[in-house]
Design a protein around this motif. Structure first.
Motif, PDB file in Angstrom:
ATOM      1  N   LYS A 462       7.094  16.085  11.311  1.00 54.09           N
ATOM      2  CA  LYS A 462       7.512  16.297   9.928  1.00 54.09           C
ATOM      3  C   LYS A 462       8.751  15.496   9.539  1.00 54.09           C
ATOM      4  CE  LYS A 462       5.484  20.891   9.484  1.00 54.09           C
ATOM      5  NZ  LYS A 462       5.712  22.316   9.109  1.00 54.09           N
ATOM      6  N   LYS A 463       9.089  14.481  10.340  1.00 55.85           N
ATOM      7  CA  LYS A 463      10.236  13.650  10.015  1.00 55.85           C
ATOM      8  C   LYS A 463       9.805  12.191   9.954  1.00 55.85           C
ATOM      9  CE  LYS A 463      13.960  16.528  11.905  1.00 55.85           C
ATOM     10  NZ  LYS A 463      15.125  16.570  12.827  1.00 55.85           N
ATOM     11  N   ARG A 464      10.421  11.475   9.044  1.00 63.24           N
ATOM     12  CA  ARG A 464      10.134  10.059   8.932  1.00 63.24           C
ATOM     13  C   ARG A 464      10.966   9.274   9.934  1.00 63.24           C
ATOM     14  NH1 ARG A 464      12.315   7.007   3.906  1.00 63.24           N
ATOM     15  NH2 ARG A 464      13.972   6.517   5.379  1.00 63.24           N
ATOM     16  N   GLY A 465      10.296   8.412  10.701  1.00 69.91           N
ATOM     17  CA  GLY A 465      11.003   7.531  11.612  1.00 69.91           C
ATOM     18  C   GLY A 465      11.353   6.221  10.925  1.00 69.91           C
ATOM     19  N   SER A 466      11.567   5.197  11.714  1.00 69.35           N
ATOM     20  CA  SER A 466      11.996   3.904  11.181  1.00 69.35           C
ATOM     21  C   SER A 466      10.807   3.056  10.758  1.00 69.35           C
ATOM     22  CB  SER A 466      12.787   3.145  12.245  1.00 69.35           C
ATOM     23  OG  SER A 466      13.049   1.815  11.825  1.00 69.35           O
ATOM     24  N   ILE A 467      10.908   2.458   9.581  1.00 66.93           N
ATOM     25  CA  ILE A 467       9.855   1.538   9.150  1.00 66.93           C
ATOM     26  C   ILE A 467      10.052   0.160   9.802  1.00 66.93           C
ATOM     27  CG2 ILE A 467       9.537   2.727   6.950  1.00 66.93           C
ATOM     28  CD1 ILE A 467      10.913   0.244   5.638  1.00 66.93           C
ATOM     29  N   GLU A 468      11.139  -0.029  10.516  1.00 65.85           N
ATOM     30  CA  GLU A 468      11.346  -1.297  11.221  1.00 65.85           C
ATOM     31  C   GLU A 468      10.593  -1.330  12.547  1.00 65.85           C
ATOM     32  OE1 GLU A 468      12.693  -3.751   9.649  1.00 65.85           O
ATOM     33  OE2 GLU A 468      13.022  -2.350   7.997  1.00 65.85           O
ATOM     34  N   ASP A 469      10.152  -0.181  13.014  1.00 64.62           N
ATOM     35  CA  ASP A 469       9.394  -0.099  14.259  1.00 64.62           C
ATOM     36  C   ASP A 469       7.948  -0.501  13.976  1.00 64.62           C
ATOM     37  OD1 ASP A 469       8.001   0.580  16.560  1.00 64.62           O
ATOM     38  OD2 ASP A 469       9.043   2.485  16.846  1.00 64.62           O
ATOM     39  N   ALA A 470       7.502  -1.614  14.581  1.00 63.73           N
ATOM     40  CA  ALA A 470       6.155  -2.124  14.327  1.00 63.73           C
ATOM     41  C   ALA A 470       5.074  -1.117  14.675  1.00 63.73           C
ATOM     42  CB  ALA A 470       5.934  -3.413  15.122  1.00 63.73           C
ATOM     43  N   ASN A 471       5.354  -0.208  15.580  1.00 64.59           N
ATOM     44  CA  ASN A 471       4.347   0.765  16.002  1.00 64.59           C
ATOM     45  C   ASN A 471       4.055   1.808  14.928  1.00 64.59           C
ATOM     46  OD1 ASN A 471       3.862  -0.095  18.838  1.00 64.59           O
ATOM     47  ND2 ASN A 471       6.046   0.309  19.009  1.00 64.59           N
ATOM     48  N   ASN A 472       4.914   1.900  13.930  1.00 67.51           N
ATOM     49  CA  ASN A 472       4.702   2.873  12.856  1.00 67.51           C
ATOM     50  C   ASN A 472       3.901   2.312  11.690  1.00 67.51           C
ATOM     51  OD1 ASN A 472       6.147   4.926  14.202  1.00 67.51           O
ATOM     52  ND2 ASN A 472       8.107   4.124  13.424  1.00 67.51           N
ATOM     53  N   LEU A 473       3.720   1.000  11.654  1.00 61.48           N
ATOM     54  CA  LEU A 473       2.920   0.370  10.595  1.00 61.48           C
ATOM     55  C   LEU A 473       1.448   0.492  10.968  1.00 61.48           C
ATOM     56  CD1 LEU A 473       2.717  -1.421   8.025  1.00 61.48           C
ATOM     57  CD2 LEU A 473       2.899  -3.410   9.546  1.00 61.48           C
ATOM     58  N   ILE A 474       0.664   1.161  10.135  1.00 60.18           N
ATOM     59  CA  ILE A 474      -0.743   1.376  10.482  1.00 60.18           C
ATOM     60  C   ILE A 474      -1.708   0.553   9.642  1.00 60.18           C
ATOM     61  CG2 ILE A 474      -0.293   3.685  11.382  1.00 60.18           C
ATOM     62  CD1 ILE A 474      -1.668   4.741   8.750  1.00 60.18           C
ATOM     63  N   ALA A 475      -1.283   0.094   8.468  1.00 63.44           N
ATOM     64  CA  ALA A 475      -2.226  -0.638   7.616  1.00 63.44           C
ATOM     65  C   ALA A 475      -1.482  -1.294   6.466  1.00 63.44           C
ATOM     66  CB  ALA A 475      -3.300   0.302   7.061  1.00 63.44           C
ATOM     67  N   THR A 476      -2.146  -2.279   5.861  1.00 64.22           N
ATOM     68  CA  THR A 476      -1.729  -2.795   4.560  1.00 64.22           C
ATOM     69  C   THR A 476      -2.932  -2.668   3.629  1.00 64.22           C
ATOM     70  OG1 THR A 476      -2.375  -5.091   4.989  1.00 64.22           O
ATOM     71  CG2 THR A 476      -0.140  -4.425   5.630  1.00 64.22           C
ATOM     72  N   VAL A 477      -2.666  -2.472   2.353  1.00 69.01           N
ATOM     73  CA  VAL A 477      -3.751  -2.302   1.397  1.00 69.01           C
ATOM     74  C   VAL A 477      -3.406  -3.057   0.123  1.00 69.01           C
ATOM     75  CG1 VAL A 477      -2.795  -0.102   0.576  1.00 69.01           C
ATOM     76  CG2 VAL A 477      -5.201  -0.636   0.160  1.00 69.01           C
ATOM     77  N   ARG A 478      -4.352  -3.807  -0.392  1.00 68.05           N
ATOM     78  CA  ARG A 478      -4.146  -4.603  -1.598  1.00 68.05           C
ATOM     79  C   ARG A 478      -3.913  -3.686  -2.790  1.00 68.05           C
ATOM     80  NH1 ARG A 478      -2.916 -10.004  -1.203  1.00 68.05           N
ATOM     81  NH2 ARG A 478      -3.261 -11.038  -3.189  1.00 68.05           N
ATOM     82  N   ASN A 479      -3.017  -4.074  -3.669  1.00 67.69           N
ATOM     83  CA  ASN A 479      -2.739  -3.313  -4.881  1.00 67.69           C
ATOM     84  C   ASN A 479      -3.772  -3.686  -5.935  1.00 67.69           C
ATOM     85  OD1 ASN A 479      -1.566  -1.853  -6.952  1.00 67.69           O
ATOM     86  ND2 ASN A 479      -0.084  -3.469  -7.432  1.00 67.69           N
TER      87      ASN A 479
END
Length: 522
Positions: A462-479
């Motif tokens: 229930k806590k947000r970690g760092s967005i600088e950690d590559a392991n937390n990036l799961i996807a990109t989606v086109r706007n």
């Protein structure tokens, strides 16, 4: 010689500016920002289309399959050859329809392949780099080329209409790089595409002046006497100046039309040998950019003529005549402190082959070690693999390795802050709900026109970690619209998660993260 220490490969540093050794990590280190691309060659139907004359739907299906495969293995860009031999994969004032589409030069394929390809790449949030060959008119003619071979081209071919632009060399015809009208013709043909299509970058590879044929001088003496002799005491400096001016002028023309469109070149991997120039690389290449192809990459980098350089380091680690590790180190020093990204051209096509008489490419760790070594340099910004069909073949399991390990996590394309450094406003995640097929996020953009795509970050608990950690990036989606929906199908159904989303513009400036949001049980 390299030494194995503690399960990792220790390599000596070859930079004059550094004496420290570089260690190839035993475990994969993931980068949050890293361009990952495959070259897609159309010349001779190397990659796409697989052969000329296929039905439109078959051509489209083939290209879509390539994109889907590359997206699945973690790629975020595609480099597509759209002008392989003074022709075009789109309706053009500067070249006829390519024979590699229909089998007949000048024949309309019945649709616009470039529009289709750009649209499909962007659907998958992959950059589209439009790859041009500036001077090549024909591939091998099967005999020594002559000006009379122009008669074999379509009567509307620009080379046939302007024979004074053409030089036969070896078994091919080329536009004369020293002719001012040729230079303008090349520039205008690129600007045509920049104006009319939503491409992300203009790309060129290593074909400037042609690779030398032993004992056969390039026959441009008439052009040199007419355009260069009054200013340059030797033809070599004049040739380099021709290429430098072309590169500089292309970049200026692109930026005048669309400042956000990038310009990059993928040269041969050796600028100059150290034996000729003490500032060159510790290599023994038979031909080099500066002395043989007249491509002075150092000038381009130092003067900001290009936004990225992707040297083709098509040798293995430890090869005596051209050591991948030494060349990687040399190129990182070339770009250090400069406004240019360094992408490495990776020789995926050599995997599981004998090259330079040695069997290093039979080692399944050769390419993974190269990528791991790349990532130990701060100056490294990404890789380009040659080519799409070789990745499809999965030699020694490299595609599986990319998918499950090296490119397991998605990556953002690194921003070019010298082009633009203004990030969009942070988006709002208004909803995160558990559904049968995954966790559904609703994303609202504060400024829809400034946002090209979103980066989705997921954290356990229930806590947000760092967005600088590559392991937390799961996807990109086109706007695609102001209220974007994203379905996370990779989350465990019983897990507790927190999400954050950032907005990115088309030059990949990233906003601050949205306020964190927890999953709501339905």
């Amino acid at each position: 010689m390299a030494a194995i220490i503690g399960g990792s490969l220790l390599l000596p540093s070859h930079s004059a500016a550094s004496t420290e050794s570089r260690l190839i990590p035993e475990n994969t280190v993931h980068l949050k920002e890293e361009l990952r691309a495959a070259w897609m060659a159309s010349v001779l139907n190397i990659d796409w289309p697989s052969k000329p004359g296929l039905p439109i739907e078959t051509q489209k299906e083939e290209f879509i399959r390539y994109l889907d495969e590359q997206k699945a293995m973690g790629m975020n860009a595609v480099v597509m050859q759209i002008k392989p031999t003074a022709d075009a994969f789109y309706p053009s004032e500067y070249g006829l329809w390519s024979e590699y589409l229909t089998g007949v030069q000048g024949k309309d394929p019945g649709y616009n392949p470039l529009s289709f390809m750009v649209e499909e790449a962007h659907k998958r949030n992959m950059e589209f780099h439009a790859w041009f060959n500036p001077y090549r008119i024909t591939m091998s003619l099967g005999k020594p080329a002559e000006l009379s071979d122009l008669g074999k081209l379509n009567k509307d071919h620009p080379a046939r209409k302007n024979p004074e632009w053409v030089i036969p060399y070896g078994q091919q015809l080329y536009f004369d790089p020293g002719h001012p009208e040729v230079q303008q013709f090349v520039i205008d043909g690129i600007v045509e595409v920049v104006k009319q299509y939503d491409i992300d970058a203009v790309h060129m590879d290593d074909y400037f002046y042609p690779y030398k044929i032993a004992g056969v001088p390039f026959p441009d003496q008439a052009s040199y006497q007419k355009y260069g002799m009054s200013q340059f005491s030797n033809v070599e400096d004049w040739r380099r100046n021709n290429v430098n001016n072309l590169v500089k002028d292309i970049n200026q023309a692109i930026k005048t039309e669309k400042p956000y469109v990038k310009f990059g070149i993928s040269p041969f991997g050796v600028w100059r040998n150290k034996s000729v120039d003490p500032t060159g690389s510790d290599t023994q290449a038979g031909q080099t950019n500066y002395d043989d192809l007249y491509a002075d990459t150092r000038t381009w980098i130092n003067n900001g003529y290009i936004d990225y350089i992707a040297p083709q380091l098509y040798w293995n680690i430890g090869l005596p005549v051209a050591d991948y590790a030494k060349l990687l180190d040399w190129w990182t020093q070339e770009v250090k402190g400069k406004n240019v990204h360094l992408y490495i051209g990776q020789a995926t096509y050599k995997i599981n082959t004998v090259s330079n008489g040695v069997q290093n490419w039979f080692n399944p760790e050769e390419m993974p070690n190269q990528i791991k070594l790349n990532r130990t340099y701060n100056e490294f910004d990404g890789s380009m693999h040659f080519s799409g069909k070789d990745l499809r073949k999965n030699p020694l399991g490299i595609t599986d390795r990319l998918t499950a390990d090296l490119y397991k996590n998605p990556a953002l394309v690194p921003p070019m802050t010298w082009i633009d450094n203004m990030a969009p406003l942070a988006p709002k995640v208004s909803q995160a709900e558990q559904h049968a097929d995954g966790i559904k996020l609703k994303i609202e953009s504060h400024n829809h026109t400034d946002t090209s795509y979103y980066a989705i970050y997921r954290f356990e608990g229930k806590k947000r970690g760092s967005i600088e950690d590559a392991n937390n990036l799961i996807a990109t989606v086109r706007n695609e619209n102001r209220n974007q929906v994203f379905m996370d199908k990779t989350a465990e159904k019983e897990g507790t998660y927190t999400y954050a989303v950032t907005a990115l513009d088309r030059t990949h400036n990233e906003s601050k993260p949205s306020r964190p949001i927890h999953v709501k049980e339905k």
